[in-house]
Design a protein around this motif. Structure first.
Motif, PDB file in Angstrom:
ATOM      1  N   HIS A  68       1.084  -1.594  -0.217  1.00 37.41           N
ATOM      2  CA  HIS A  68      -0.264   0.133   0.219  1.00 37.41           C
ATOM      3  C   HIS A  68       1.099   1.286  -0.127  1.00 37.41           C
ATOM      4  N   THR A  69       2.068   1.293   0.637  1.00 38.76           N
ATOM      5  CA  THR A  69       3.051   2.165   0.262  1.00 38.76           C
ATOM      6  C   THR A  69       3.504   3.441  -0.880  1.00 38.76           C
ATOM      7  N   LEU A  70       3.861   1.529  -1.127  1.00 36.52           N
ATOM      8  CA  LEU A  70       4.369   1.811  -2.933  1.00 36.52           C
ATOM      9  C   LEU A  70       3.001   2.657  -3.718  1.00 36.52           C
ATOM     10  N   PHE A  71       1.969   2.158  -3.517  1.00 36.73           N
ATOM     11  CA  PHE A  71       0.586   2.092  -4.822  1.00 36.73           C
ATOM     12  C   PHE A  71       0.937   3.242  -4.357  1.00 36.73           C
ATOM     13  N   ASP A  72       0.576   3.611  -2.852  1.00 40.43           N
ATOM     14  CA  ASP A  72      -0.289   5.372  -2.558  1.00 40.43           C
ATOM     15  C   ASP A  72       0.825   6.315  -3.037  1.00 40.43           C
ATOM     16  N   SER A  73       1.921   6.201  -2.939  1.00 38.73           N
ATOM     17  CA  SER A  73       2.603   6.845  -3.092  1.00 38.73           C
ATOM     18  C   SER A  73       3.612   7.464  -4.791  1.00 38.73           C
ATOM     19  N   TYR A  74       3.172   6.323  -5.324  1.00 32.22           N
ATOM     20  CA  TYR A  74       3.839   6.142  -6.736  1.00 32.22           C
ATOM     21  C   TYR A  74       3.285   7.756  -7.510  1.00 32.22           C
ATOM     22  N   PRO A  75       4.182   8.080  -8.501  1.00 34.04           N
ATOM     23  CA  PRO A  75       4.101   9.175  -9.101  1.00 34.04           C
ATOM     24  C   PRO A  75       2.399   9.459  -9.749  1.00 34.04           C
ATOM     25  N   GLY A  76       2.245  10.516  -9.170  1.00 35.03           N
ATOM     26  CA  GLY A  76       0.449  10.539 -10.215  1.00 35.03           C
ATOM     27  C   GLY A  76      -0.556   9.631  -9.550  1.00 35.03           C
ATOM     28  N   ALA A  77      -0.290   8.969  -8.566  1.00 39.39           N
ATOM     29  CA  ALA A  77      -1.798   8.414  -8.001  1.00 39.39           C
ATOM     30  C   ALA A  77      -2.371   8.695  -7.111  1.00 39.39           C
ATOM     31  N   ASN A  78      -3.502   8.223  -7.536  1.00 41.57           N
ATOM     32  CA  ASN A  78      -4.722   9.784  -6.874  1.00 41.57           C
ATOM     33  C   ASN A  78      -5.328   8.840  -6.071  1.00 41.57           C
ATOM     34  N   PRO A  79      -5.630   9.536  -4.885  1.00 42.06           N
ATOM     35  CA  PRO A  79      -5.930   8.937  -3.485  1.00 42.06           C
ATOM     36  C   PRO A  79      -7.767   8.846  -3.323  1.00 42.06           C
ATOM     37  N   SER A  80      -8.457   9.168  -4.360  1.00 42.78           N
ATOM     38  CA  SER A  80      -9.592   9.649  -4.271  1.00 42.78           C
ATOM     39  C   SER A  80     -10.829   8.989  -5.082  1.00 42.78           C
ATOM     40  N   ASN A  81      -9.270   8.197  -5.996  1.00 46.34           N
ATOM     41  CA  ASN A  81      -9.766   7.032  -7.539  1.00 46.34           C
ATOM     42  C   ASN A  81      -8.655   6.260  -7.572  1.00 46.34           C
ATOM     43  N   PRO A  82      -8.356   4.989  -6.794  1.00 43.73           N
ATOM     44  CA  PRO A  82      -7.442   3.990  -7.402  1.00 43.73           C
ATOM     45  C   PRO A  82      -7.167   3.651  -8.376  1.00 43.73           C
ATOM     46  N   ASN A  83      -8.361   3.711  -8.565  1.00 47.68           N
ATOM     47  CA  ASN A  83      -8.453   3.186 -10.306  1.00 47.68           C
ATOM     48  C   ASN A  83      -7.713   3.572 -11.406  1.00 47.68           C
ATOM     49  N   LYS A  84      -7.176   5.058 -11.627  1.00 47.20           N
ATOM     50  CA  LYS A  84      -6.398   5.626 -12.209  1.00 47.20           C
ATOM     51  C   LYS A  84      -5.046   5.765 -11.688  1.00 47.20           C
ATOM     52  N   ASN A  85      -4.403   5.384 -10.923  1.00 52.43           N
ATOM     53  CA  ASN A  85      -3.672   4.751 -10.457  1.00 52.43           C
ATOM     54  C   ASN A  85      -2.168   4.694 -11.348  1.00 52.43           C
ATOM     55  N   PRO A  86      -1.252   5.294 -11.852  1.00 56.07           N
ATOM     56  CA  PRO A  86       0.057   5.117 -13.186  1.00 56.07           C
ATOM     57  C   PRO A  86       0.157   3.918 -12.664  1.00 56.07           C
ATOM     58  N   ILE A  87       0.461   3.044 -11.928  1.00 59.15           N
ATOM     59  CA  ILE A  87       0.862   2.270 -11.667  1.00 59.15           C
ATOM     60  C   ILE A  87       0.626   0.436 -11.449  1.00 59.15           C
ATOM     61  N   CYS A  88      -0.905   1.182 -12.117  1.00 60.12           N
ATOM     62  CA  CYS A  88      -1.937   0.594 -12.634  1.00 60.12           C
ATOM     63  C   CYS A  88      -1.423  -0.062 -13.968  1.00 60.12           C
ATOM     64  N   GLY A  89      -1.321  -1.469 -14.428  1.00 54.23           N
ATOM     65  CA  GLY A  89      -0.737  -2.569 -15.534  1.00 54.23           C
ATOM     66  C   GLY A  89       0.710  -2.338 -15.584  1.00 54.23           C
ATOM     67  N   LYS A  90       1.235  -1.267 -14.260  1.00 52.09           N
ATOM     68  CA  LYS A  90       3.335  -1.678 -15.298  1.00 52.09           C
ATOM     69  C   LYS A  90       3.467  -2.888 -14.852  1.00 52.09           C
TER      70      LYS A  90
END
Length: 143
Positions: A68-90
């Motif tokens: 969760h630390t990496l997921f939430d702090s990934y550059p461009g992460a949006n806490p209000s919508n984790p579905n749009k986190n740029p880490i997704c699919g990486k």
């Protein structure tokens, strides 16, 4: 003329001696240099479903949940919508001993430390027997 040369030397000296501060940048956001950075942690496996990235996954998918630390702090992460986190699919390559597997990030792991990875049983099985449950010293890097 002498004043001008002295002023130039002072300006250049000031430019080189003035400290420059910037926020640390996650290597994962720096393109090709990111793949050369190796991380390590424990490897475990879980039964996936609807993940933090907003996709439904099964144990047959080669996916992984990162801490969760990496997921939430990934550059461009949006806490209000984790579905749009740029880490997704990486994608990342995880290695344990002589075995490795490439998996895609599709979920967030609450119980994981920063370098840990939580695989599907299929992904974990590419590295070790499911009987182990937890493997220590999994090395991984972004691909």
């Amino acid at each position: 003329m002498l004043f001008s040369a002295t002023r130039t030397v002072l300006l250049l000296t000031a430019a080189f001696l003035t400290p420059v501060y910037s926020a640390p940048m996650d290597l994962a956001s720096r393109g090709s240099k990111a793949s050369s950075t190796s991380h390590s942690g424990d490897g475990t496996f879980y039964q996936p479903g609807l993940g933090a990235c907003g996709t439904d996954n099964t144990s047959h998918d080669l996916i992984v949940a990162v801490s969760h630390t990496l997921f939430d702090s990934y550059p461009g992460a949006n806490p209000s919508n984790p579905n749009k986190n740029p880490i997704c699919g990486k994608k990342l390559r995880a290695t344990y001993g002589a075995k490795s597997v490439i998996v895609a990030v599709k979920d967030r792991c609450i119980g994981c430390a920063t370098g840990d990875l939580d695989f599907t049983s299929t992904g974990f099985g590419k590295l070790a027997s499911l009987d182990k449950g937890r493997i220590h010293g999994v090395k991984w890097q972004w691909v």
